[in-house]
Design a protein around this motif. Sequence first.
Motif, PDB file in Angstrom:
ATOM      1  N   LEU A 115       0.889  -1.281  -0.118  1.00 21.78           N
ATOM      2  CA  LEU A 115      -0.073   0.045   0.028  1.00 21.78           C
ATOM      3  C   LEU A 115       1.075   1.266  -0.045  1.00 21.78           C
ATOM      4  O   LEU A 115       0.249   2.038  -0.527  1.00 21.78           O
ATOM      5  N   ALA A 116       1.863   1.314   0.873  1.00 22.38           N
ATOM      6  CA  ALA A 116       2.702   2.455   0.803  1.00 22.38           C
ATOM      7  C   ALA A 116       3.484   2.642  -0.499  1.00 22.38           C
ATOM      8  O   ALA A 116       3.789   3.551  -1.171  1.00 22.38           O
ATOM      9  N   GLY A 329       0.495   4.160   3.841  1.00 22.71           N
ATOM     10  CA  GLY A 329       0.452   2.425   3.955  1.00 22.71           C
ATOM     11  C   GLY A 329       0.021   1.950   5.268  1.00 22.71           C
ATOM     12  O   GLY A 329      -0.698   0.885   5.344  1.00 22.71           O
ATOM     13  N   ASP A 333      -3.391  -0.192   6.308  1.00 25.28           N
ATOM     14  CA  ASP A 333      -3.118  -1.731   6.728  1.00 25.28           C
ATOM     15  C   ASP A 333      -3.973  -2.073   7.978  1.00 25.28           C
ATOM     16  O   ASP A 333      -4.654  -3.096   8.083  1.00 25.28           O
TER      17      ASP A 333
END
Length: 536
Positions: A115-116, A329, A333
């Motif tokens: 995600l990051a 991110g 998460d």
Amino acid sequence: MTHLRRDLLVLALLGAVLFLPGLGFRDVWNPDEARYAEVAREMGTLGHWAVPYLNGEVYGEKPPLFFWTIAFCGWITGGLDETAARLPSALSAIGCLLLVYRLGERLFGRRAGWLAAAAFATCFKILWQGRFGQIDMMLTALVTLGVWFWVRAWTEERPRLHLLFFLCAGLATLAKGPVGLLPPLLSMVAFLLLTRNTAELKRMRIGWGLLLWAAVVLAWLLPAGLAAGPDYLRQIIFRQNVTRYADPWHHFAPWYYYLTIVPGELFPWSVLLPTAVVLGRRRLEGRERLRFLFCLCWMVVTLVFFSISPAKRSVYVLTMYPAMALMVGAALDRLAAEWPAGRRWLVVPFGLVAALALAVTVGLPVYGHRRPEVAALGGDRFVWEVTAAFIPFLLGAVYAWWQSRSSRSGAVSRAAGSLAAGMGATFLLAALFLLPAFDAVKSARGLSRILVSKLGPGDTYGIYPRLDNTFLFYTRRFCVNLDSEAALRAYLATPGPIWLLAQRGDLAKVKDLPPLVEIARDRDPTGDGYALLTRP
């Protein structure tokens, strides 16, 4: 390790698709891209590798690492062209993408790393800098590499890895000066003091690290000083670093400048940054909360460091973009782990992005044709092409908002993935098909070709009222830098053929010049473009 290698391979391929295609599709543009490409070209032409040169004179504004890499890429690609000028930035963006994933995976877990990485690679500023021949993407990659070694030293309790941070900081300094060392080092010290981790601060052995950093820098600076003399050392050390930071001469902006430009340049992920800060404080616990605090320190210290200086440019804070991506991110998460609890933290930001995407897509055909440069770019057809390029982003944003309303498992990853895919696809379409059209109003290639065809053996040409590096790059010749009205009049009074490239607006302000005949002009619709002139 199997999933780690697979993830890195997939990310590298995605990064290559995002940053490499069409690097040479458009010409080099002012100001920095043309200047750095020309400095690298002159390094190879003149054979002066320790000291950069521009227009045949010593260039004392930046260290040489970025110019070396451009020249090396030119050697690899068979010529120093537009692709070679941008390849270091593109490779740095891909490398930084992999480092952001590794940092996210190490600090918060594999999903947070993905995600990051998605947030980092597909925010507007990174998409732009990764395809622009400017130093700052390389600086960001080297700073992030140094942070990666520091994080490993901290989390693995391997103090020797701290020295690798200082090694990377030395290379970053060779790219753009002490900003490659000070903001990240101050971020680490601030974090350790804030968490009262004096033991780790001692294990950093900052004194020895600074000696290693200095050794890397002096390995270049000493030969450069011997070759160029003390004036060059004063320029590169004091004027371009100390004076430029504390008492600058241009790029003035108020202290809150970065607070106004970062939301737009981190877009679309900037809408999630407030969510990330709140969730990082409320939802993360234990080691993850501590690691989130480090990312927050990395961002805040960098922001404060550059906000203190009166001189500000958006690229100065590029080194904090990995930190902001890591925070986003980590927050996404945590939302995914607790989904669908806290769903509102995504519905509102993604709804805002979708609304903005819809407004831009609808507004472009209505208002885009009013821009003065549109006629030179292709008129209404170009406006519709820009509108079509925004459609992937619109679809990705709408689908992200739709997924954020879902209660099914995996909704967070699907929402973030669709937004990243839409943003990446739109920017890739723009890079391949839209940005090259701006050469009509931004490129000096056309006038340069006409000038070279007119120049005879031994002829010179002048540029007024200031040096324009795009002409140097495309003519492959040095010029007479006419940086004042007196210099212009003296040049026009010299015997022999006269060839003058002048900005039309500035030249019109000069009265009682000798007669000049216009040979050609560029297509700049603002009136500030260049004209090529000679004697009757």
